[in-house]
Design a protein around this motif. Structure first.
Motif, short mmCIF file in Angstrom:
data_model
loop_
_atom_site.label_atom_id
_atom_site.label_comp_id
_atom_site.label_asym_id
_atom_site.label_seq_id
_atom_site.Cartn_x
_atom_site.Cartn_y
_atom_site.Cartn_z
N LYS A 74 0.82 -1.21 0.00
CA LYS A 74 0.00 0.00 0.00
C LYS A 74 0.86 1.27 0.00
O LYS A 74 0.44 2.29 -0.53
N GLN A 75 2.04 1.19 0.59
CA GLN A 75 2.94 2.35 0.67
C GLN A 75 3.81 2.50 -0.58
O GLN A 75 4.65 3.38 -0.62
N LYS A 99 -3.24 -1.68 -5.78
CA LYS A 99 -1.79 -1.44 -5.93
C LYS A 99 -1.15 -2.54 -6.79
O LYS A 99 -0.27 -2.28 -7.60
N ILE A 100 -1.60 -3.77 -6.60
CA ILE A 100 -1.09 -4.87 -7.41
C ILE A 100 -1.50 -4.68 -8.87
O ILE A 100 -0.70 -4.90 -9.78
N ALA A 101 -2.72 -4.24 -9.11
CA ALA A 101 -3.19 -3.98 -10.48
C ALA A 101 -2.37 -2.86 -11.12
O ALA A 101 -1.99 -2.96 -12.30
N GLU A 102 -2.05 -1.81 -10.37
CA GLU A 102 -1.20 -0.72 -10.89
C GLU A 102 0.18 -1.25 -11.25
O GLU A 102 0.74 -0.88 -12.29
N PHE A 103 0.74 -2.09 -10.39
CA PHE A 103 2.05 -2.69 -10.64
C PHE A 103 2.03 -3.48 -11.95
O PHE A 103 2.91 -3.34 -12.80
N HIS A 104 0.99 -4.29 -12.12
CA HIS A 104 0.89 -5.14 -13.31
C HIS A 104 0.66 -4.30 -14.57
O HIS A 104 1.29 -4.53 -15.60
N SER A 105 -0.21 -3.32 -14.49
CA SER A 105 -0.47 -2.49 -15.67
C SER A 105 0.72 -1.60 -16.02
O SER A 105 0.86 -1.17 -17.16
N MET A 110 3.75 -11.03 -12.75
CA MET A 110 3.22 -11.67 -11.55
C MET A 110 3.30 -13.18 -11.67
O MET A 110 3.19 -13.74 -12.76
N ILE A 111 3.48 -13.81 -10.53
CA ILE A 111 3.38 -15.26 -10.41
C ILE A 111 2.19 -15.49 -9.50
O ILE A 111 2.22 -15.14 -8.32
N ALA A 112 1.12 -16.04 -10.05
CA ALA A 112 -0.10 -16.24 -9.28
C ALA A 112 -0.59 -17.67 -9.44
O ALA A 112 -0.18 -18.38 -10.35
N CYS A 113 -1.49 -18.07 -8.55
CA CYS A 113 -2.12 -19.38 -8.63
C CYS A 113 -3.60 -19.20 -8.96
O CYS A 113 -4.12 -18.08 -8.97
N ALA A 114 -4.25 -20.30 -9.20
CA ALA A 114 -5.63 -20.27 -9.67
C ALA A 114 -6.56 -19.54 -8.72
O ALA A 114 -7.51 -18.90 -9.14
N ARG A 115 -6.32 -19.58 -7.44
CA ARG A 115 -7.24 -18.99 -6.47
C ARG A 115 -6.89 -17.54 -6.10
O ARG A 115 -7.48 -16.99 -5.18
N PHE A 116 -5.99 -16.91 -6.82
CA PHE A 116 -5.59 -15.53 -6.49
C PHE A 116 -6.82 -14.61 -6.54
O PHE A 116 -7.56 -14.56 -7.49
N GLY A 117 -7.01 -13.86 -5.43
CA GLY A 117 -8.11 -12.90 -5.35
C GLY A 117 -9.50 -13.53 -5.31
O GLY A 117 -10.48 -12.88 -5.63
#
Length: 120
Positions: A74-75, A99-105, A110-117
């Motif tokens: 968040k910071q 913040k994660i969406a901003e980072f990705h865009s 990202m390394i994510a798994c099927a259940r992310f979010g």
């Protein structure tokens, strides 16, 4: 002090010494340690198992990693990294996800798994 006959051996030895003195390379990969998931899903082995598997994979590949809390994300701490691991992040708050969406865009991977979010 010991003298070496071969120039390349001396060079390699000095390179190794300089590398040791310089310290570890800064991490370009961060793993989110998501407390929301741990609190919302007590007893569910999935989040911890996936986060551990990701950490082990990176460790065995000799890739330096930093762990970030949701507060650090968040910071704005993601700006220092090229890759964010969110394996095991199932439940997170909206501000962290934004913040994660901003980072990705912004070009972050990202390394994510099927259940992310999966939960909010």
């Amino acid at each position: 002090m010991r003298a070496y006959r071969s120039g390349p051996v001396v060079f390699l030895t000095l390179t190794a010494v300089v590398a040791c003195l310089a310290g570890p390379a800064p991490a370009q990969v961060a793993i989110l340690h998501d407390w929301n998931t741990l609190f919302q899903m007590p007893g569910d082995p999935y989040p911890g198992a996936n986060a551990t598997a990701l950490a082990q994979m990176l460790y065995r590949s000799h890739i330096p990693v930093d762990y970030l809390s949701e507060e650090q994300v968040k910071q704005g701490a993601l700006g220092r990294y090229k890759v964010l691991g969110v394996a095991g992040t199932v439940a997170s708050d909206e501000e962290t996800l934004n913040k994660i969406a901003e980072f990705h865009s912004g070009g972050g991977s990202m390394i994510a798994c099927a259940r992310f979010g999966e939960r909010d």
